[in-house]
Design a protein around this motif. Structure first.
Motif, short mmCIF file in Angstrom:
data_model
loop_
_atom_site.label_atom_id
_atom_site.label_comp_id
_atom_site.label_asym_id
_atom_site.label_seq_id
_atom_site.Cartn_x
_atom_site.Cartn_y
_atom_site.Cartn_z
N TYR A 7 0.83 -1.20 0.00
CA TYR A 7 0.00 0.00 0.00
C TYR A 7 0.87 1.25 0.00
O TYR A 7 2.01 1.24 0.44
N HIS A 8 0.27 2.33 -0.49
CA HIS A 8 0.91 3.64 -0.41
C HIS A 8 -0.12 4.66 0.03
O HIS A 8 -1.25 4.64 -0.43
N ILE A 9 0.30 5.56 0.93
CA ILE A 9 -0.59 6.66 1.34
C ILE A 9 0.13 7.98 1.07
O ILE A 9 1.28 8.14 1.46
N THR A 10 -0.53 8.90 0.38
CA THR A 10 -0.02 10.27 0.28
C THR A 10 -0.97 11.14 1.09
O THR A 10 -2.19 11.06 0.93
N GLU A 37 6.82 2.75 -1.14
CA GLU A 37 7.14 4.18 -1.24
C GLU A 37 6.59 4.79 -2.54
O GLU A 37 6.10 5.92 -2.56
N ASN A 38 6.69 4.03 -3.62
CA ASN A 38 6.30 4.57 -4.94
C ASN A 38 4.80 4.35 -5.19
O ASN A 38 4.35 3.23 -5.35
N ASP A 43 -0.22 -1.63 -4.77
CA ASP A 43 -1.48 -2.29 -5.17
C ASP A 43 -2.68 -1.54 -4.61
O ASP A 43 -3.79 -1.65 -5.13
N LEU A 44 -2.47 -0.87 -3.49
CA LEU A 44 -3.54 -0.04 -2.93
C LEU A 44 -2.97 1.36 -2.73
O LEU A 44 -1.93 1.52 -2.10
N VAL A 45 -3.65 2.35 -3.31
CA VAL A 45 -3.18 3.73 -3.16
C VAL A 45 -4.27 4.52 -2.47
O VAL A 45 -5.44 4.49 -2.87
#
Ligand code: SAH
Ligand code: SF4
Ligand code: F3S
Length: 450
Positions: A7-10, A37-38, A43-45
């Protein structure tokens, strides 16, 4: 849809959103996912969005556009939009970005697992209804290992005429003192040294909780909370934000002066130095009252750092009224002011007024205020010259790996030469040798060996 791996969270916006993101990351890790990080590899943003100004909102649409294209090629990507834009736009977002799997308002952050399970069953989910915020059950994945955010009150009951927060964060909901203390004990056990208590209007803490004292005063104020939590073992520093001048009390200042762990830093936004503008903003105080608050703070804590937020070019603001804001900044001498040009926001009264100012006026006033603010911050920094300050070390100076960085009790960022492996989470006496407007450099004082 397969359960995502990485997963990535911004995160956009304020400390509230950062705290929510840390809790949501904790939930995703509990579900077995790992950090990527990217954002284009995950797979989950999840975009945790901010709507305070139009620029913050537009930024997320450009990010989302890229992810939507990616999802057209790879339908297994899970796309989540959380936070304040998600709450504000709700279902309308599905027309704009039909690739979104989940749209969730800030009040639903703790329900992320539940909502994702519906997504994995094949549903497109929108969770924006007002709810009672569930007490936290998941361990946040915190970005720092030294300083932790702890929510004390969610939402805001004010109606400042420019502001989206009450609309997107809902009504005030205070956590109980016991839940707050338990979370602080928990982070202390994990090795954290500093806690920042969070609320959009933290002075409103407790007014929605039952109970009052024999004198009829509300039992659960922010001041009472500070007395209740200040002795949590292991926590060395306590901060809180954001203070509202309308509700700020002398009792609170006295508590800060009395309680050794509570740091000498107050973040008290004034927004404008002109009474007619303050009235149009529905802030509920005058510039005179604001000045009296600062006088009181300085009476009890002469060296306290004072920071604030200000808005320039609010609808109808004249040059003379703007000068009143400059005058306030000149007179008070803030350590930092977060400045912004007024941005009309959906669903707020001021956005519908006809007396909006031009972009040129906004840019010009913002520049002039920023210029003065930096000059005053530089003056304030000078008082640290040659002083010894206790620095809680947080990490490495990203611009110079031979230096560590940390903060003074008053929240000034400070750099000095040292080894992070030895100094992390330590409080070190540092002699300040260089001052800049918003940061300091110094030399560690080594305790004598004799
Ligand atoms: N609860 C805090 C502030 C929350 S929002 C308070 O009452 O002061 C953070 C800051 O964003 C505000 O202090 C304000 O300066 C700025 N802000 C909010 N709405 C804005 C708008 N429509 N345009 C420009 N700045 C805004
Ligand atoms: Fe917005 Fe006013 Fe509430 Fe602050 S107090 S969050 S500026 S409505
Ligand atoms: Fe932005 Fe929402 Fe915070 S609008 S400033 S993220 S409360």
């Amino acid at each position: 849809m397969p359960i995502p791996d990485r997963y990535h969270i911004t995160t956009f916006g304020c400390q509230m959103n950062k705290a929510d993101s840390e809790r949501m990351a904790g939930i995703l890790e509990d579900m077995g996912m790992t950090w990527e990080e990217n954002p284009l590899e995950a797979d989950l943003v999840l975009y945790n969005t901010c709507s305070i100004r139009d620029s913050a909102e537009q930024k997320v649409y450009s990010y989302l556009g890229k992810q939507a294209k990616r999802k057209q090629k790879n339908p297994n990507v899970t796309l989540v939009m959380a936070g304040c834009v998600a709450q504000q736009e709700g279902e309308a977002l599905l027309r704009r970005v039909p690739e979104l799997d989940l749209i969730m308002g800030p009040q639903h952050a703790n329900r992320l697992q539940d909502l994702l399970e519906q997504v994995f069953q094949g549903h497109q989910v929108v969770a924006t209804e007002a709810i009672h915020i569930l007490e936290d059950i998941t361990k946040p994945r915190r970005d720092s290992a030294i300083t932790a955010w702890v929510n004390v009150i969610y939402g805001c009951n004010e109606r400042c005429t420019y502001c989206v927060v009450p609309g997107v964060r809902g009504i005030e909901q205070s956590r109980t003192p016991e839940a707050i203390r338990a979370e602080m004990e928990d982070v202390a056990c994990q090795g954290f040294k500093e806690v920042t208590l969070l609320g959009q209007n933290i002075d409103a803490y407790g007014r929605d909780l039952p109970g009052s004292t024999a004198e009829g005063r509300h039992q659960h104020t922010l001041t009472d909370l500070l007395y209740f939590v200040h002795d949590v073992p292991g926590i060395e520093r306590i901060r809180f934000a954001t203070s509202h001048p309308r509700y700020f009390t002398e009792r609170l200042i006295k508590a800060c002066a009395e309680l050794p762990k509570v740091c000498e830093h107050f973040h008290i936004p004034f927004q404008s130095g002109n009474n007619d503008i303050l009235k149009a903003m529905a802030r509920g105080y005058t510039q005179e009252k604001y000045r009296r608050i600062i006088d009181k703070v300085r009476h009890y804590l002469p060296d306290a750092a004072i920071t604030a937020d200000a808005i320039v070019a609010f609808p109808g603001e004249t040059e003379a009224q703007f000068q009143d804001t400059l005058k306030l900044v000149e007179d008070i001498g803030f350590d930092l002011v977060n400045t912004a040009a007024y941005s009309p926001r959906p669903g707020t009264p001021a956005a519908t007024w006809e007396n909006q100012l031009s972009e040129d006026v906004k840019v010009d006033r913002l520049q002039r205020l920023n210029h003065l603010m930096s000059a005053k911050a530089a003056e304030r920094s000078h008082r640290y010259g040659d002083r010894t300050e206790a620095i809680l070390v947080e990490g490495v100076n990203p611009k110079d790996p031979t230096q560590v960085m940390g903060r003074t009790r008053s929240n000034r960022l400070t750099f000095f030469t040292g080894d992070i492996d030895q100094l992390r989470a330590q409080t070190v006496d540092v002699r300040i040798t260089e001052v800049r407007p918003f940061s300091l450099t110094g030399v560690a004082l080594v305790p004598s060996q004799t």
